[in-house]
Design an enzyme around this catalytic site. Structure first.
Site, PDB file in Angstrom:
ATOM      1  N   ALA A  12       0.838  -1.209   0.000  1.00 42.58           N
ATOM      2  CA  ALA A  12       0.000   0.000   0.000  1.00 42.58           C
ATOM      3  C   ALA A  12       0.872   1.258   0.000  1.00 42.58           C
ATOM      4  CB  ALA A  12      -0.920  -0.006   1.210  1.00 42.58           C
ATOM      5  N   ASP A  52       9.782   2.274   0.798  1.00 37.79           N
ATOM      6  CA  ASP A  52       8.581   2.209  -0.053  1.00 37.79           C
ATOM      7  C   ASP A  52       8.415   3.511  -0.844  1.00 37.79           C
ATOM      8  OD1 ASP A  52       8.067  -0.264   1.129  1.00 37.79           O
ATOM      9  OD2 ASP A  52       6.909   0.662   2.750  1.00 37.79           O
TER      10      ASP A  52
HETATM   11  O1  RIB Z   1       7.914  -0.663   4.918  1.00 30.99           O
HETATM   12  C1  RIB Z   1       7.142  -0.223   6.003  1.00 30.99           C
HETATM   13  C2  RIB Z   1       5.967  -1.122   6.199  1.00 30.99           C
HETATM   14  O2  RIB Z   1       6.421  -2.404   6.583  1.00 30.99           O
HETATM   15  C3  RIB Z   1       5.021  -0.708   7.287  1.00 30.99           C
HETATM   16  O3  RIB Z   1       4.030   0.181   6.840  1.00 30.99           O
HETATM   17  C4  RIB Z   1       4.477  -2.033   7.806  1.00 30.99           C
HETATM   18  O4  RIB Z   1       3.127  -2.225   7.575  1.00 30.99           O
HETATM   19  C5  RIB Z   1       5.342  -3.102   7.151  1.00 30.99           C
HETATM   20  O5  RIB Z   1       4.683  -3.706   6.111  1.00 30.99           O
END
Ligand code: RIB
Length: 292
Positions: free
Chosen positions: A41, A243
């Site tokens: 997400a 991310d």
């Molecule tokens: O990369 C960070 C994410 O790792 C967090 O938002 C947590 O949910 C894990 O999936």
């Protein structure tokens, strides 16, 4: 051309702590906040904030419908997110005084993907679309195999790195984006040079992007290496920085930009991300990157 991100969606339970809890210790937290998260997400939100066309495929339980709405409000196409009977995946995250984190995840709905769901998602893929995967859902191996004949650009972020990953058909991956710890585990090497050499020997057709935290990022393919240093900022919470990098890097790549520019966009976006709390909520908008 669109980016299909087949990935996790988590509820993040975030605790600010003096230090990470030690074995046998009971520790008071200084604050507790619930954020939207999940590597999948977060990467979709980063792609959308970077103004890429992204379709997120994944699953939540009834308790995670707010996360689907959050993705939608951020500009992500959520038409392939299913609501299932299993509770939404979640993460328990400690953030220490230096902004570092320690994360435990529970897969929940992320880990109940069925073959039918995978087929339905891949049916929507068209020639030359990007397919982005992390390792927080079940069936990654099967998705890789099923995507083989679709002529997609497959990008894999092997996080979290598990023993099973080594048996996935990783030769089908076009672009790896991974951090040093993941790369060390995958290659059994320690130094950056040795890691890159080993990755290229193992996956000669793939492009490798190795993120090095405070030391920046390195891109490597058969012919060249490009290094971009990190920007110096005061980190409050590093959750979601990787991310954020991935979303901005890929958004730029999907627009056909030069690799160096793609890396620089990712580095700027993740630098801004670590100055804010939370995962999805800390991902900057494109206008903020331009002004940075
Ligand atoms: O990369 C960070 C994410 O790792 C967090 O938002 C947590 O949910 C894990 O999936």
């Amino acid at each position: 051309m669109k980016i299909i991100n087949f990935g996790s969606i988590n509820i993040d339970h975030v605790y600010e702590v003096e230090h990470f809890v030690q074995p046998g210790e009971t520790l008071n937290s200084e604050s507790y906040t619930v954020f939207g998260g999940g590597k999948g997400a977060n990467q979709s939100i980063s792609l959308a904030r970077a103004k890429a066309k992204v379709l997120h495929a994944g699953q939540v339980g009834e308790d995670g419908i707010w996360l689907k709405e959050k993705l939608q409000k951020s500009g992500v196409d959520t038409s392939l997110i299913k609501t299932v009977d299993t509770p939404t995946g979640h993460a328990v995250i400690q953030v220490n005084k230096d902004g570092e984190n320690a994360i435990i995840i529970h897969g929940g709905a992320n880990r109940t993907l069925s073959d039918d769901t995978i087929d339905e998602v891949l049916k929507s893929a068209q020639n030359q679309d990007f397919l982005l995967l992390q390792n927080e859902t079940n069936a990654v191996e099967s998705i890789l195999l099923k995507s083989k004949d679709k002529n997609l650009t497959v990008i894999f972020n092997p996080a979290p790195l598990t023993d099973a990953i080594k048996n996935y058909p990783l030769e089908l991956v076009d672009i790896f984006i991974l951090n040093e710890i993941e790369a060390q585990t995958l290659t059994n090497e320690n130094s950056t040079d040795a890691i890159l050499h080993a990755m290229q020997k193992l996956y000669p057709k793939s492009r490798i992007i190795l993120t090095l935290g405070k030391s920046g990022v390195i891109y490597a393919d058969n012919t060249r290496q490009i290094k971009v240093p990190a920007l110096k900022v005061k980190a409050i919470d590093t959750t979601g920085a990787g991310d954020t990098f991935i979303g901005y890097f890929l958004a730029e790549l999907s627009r056909g930009s030069e690799i160096k520019k793609c890396l620089e966009m990712g580095v700027k976006a993740s630098a801004l991300c670590v100055t804010r709390k939370g995962a999805a909520d800390s991902i900057p908008k494109l206008e903020e990157i331009t002004a940075f």
